[in-house]
Design an enzyme around this catalytic site. Structure first.
Site, mmCIF file in Angstrom:
data_model
loop_
_atom_site.group_PDB
_atom_site.id
_atom_site.type_symbol
_atom_site.label_atom_id
_atom_site.label_comp_id
_atom_site.label_asym_id
_atom_site.label_seq_id
_atom_site.Cartn_x
_atom_site.Cartn_y
_atom_site.Cartn_z
ATOM 1 C CG ASP A 187 34.827 38.978 39.359
ATOM 2 O OD1 ASP A 187 35.772 38.974 38.550
ATOM 3 O OD2 ASP A 187 34.474 37.785 39.625
ATOM 4 C CG ASP B 198 35.375 38.231 33.914
ATOM 5 O OD1 ASP B 198 36.364 37.388 33.832
ATOM 6 O OD2 ASP B 198 35.068 38.445 35.152
#
Length: 165
Positions: A124, A138
């Site tokens: 991330d 995402d």
């Protein structure tokens, strides 16, 4: 099936494949670039958004981070495969908006599965300060769901207009 229906089915599936391939390629190129550019605790401030490296060993919002990585990989892989099968089978009868939504959903899920396959965790790097850190895949998942919801309303309105006397 008529020639027109076969042509429509091919166009829908081609759209599905092109969108999946494009989004998946972008996500799989950006992830290693983010790992490299943000290594060693570096971050980049873009005002509303900061680029900062984090790893998620669980799924959404780190839920399931205590579950063994092979189990998460298997479950997310099966869910991703189910999305792919559903998208492929329904694309011929779906609106272009639905096809693009399903493609984004599948591309995001597939990119996260590929990322998790490398080292048991998802990379991330997008951080807002008010929301958990996430990645490009995402955003594809979220946008895919949003497009599917919009397509439900648009398709329902279109069907209502077509069936009105």
């Amino acid at each position: 099936m008529t020639g027109t229906a076969i042509s429509r089915a091919r166009r829908s599936r081609r759209l599905l494949l092109v969108v999946v391939a494009g989004l998946l390629a972008v996500a799989l190129v950006v992830d290693p670039l983010a790992r490299q550019a943000l290594a060693g605790g570096r971050s980049i401030d873009l005002e509303v958004l900061q680029l900062r490296l984090a790893y998620n060993t669980g799924v959404a919002f780190s839920m399931g981070d205590h579950v063994p990585s092979p189990v998460l990989l298997t479950v997310t892989g099966l869910i991703t495969a189910a999305i792919a099968v559903y998208a492929w089978r329904t694309a011929p009868a779906s609106s272009w908006l639905t096809v693009v939504g399903l493609a984004a959903l599948f591309a995001g899920a597939a990119a996260n599965v590929v990322d998790r396959t490398l080292d048991g965790r998802v990379t991330d790097y997008l951080h807002t300060g008010w929301f958990p850190t996430f990645n490009l895949a995402d955003t594809f998942l979220t946008c895919g769901v949003a497009l599917l919801l919009v397509s439900l309303f648009v398709d329902a309105r279109t069907e209502a207009k077509e069936s009105a006397p």
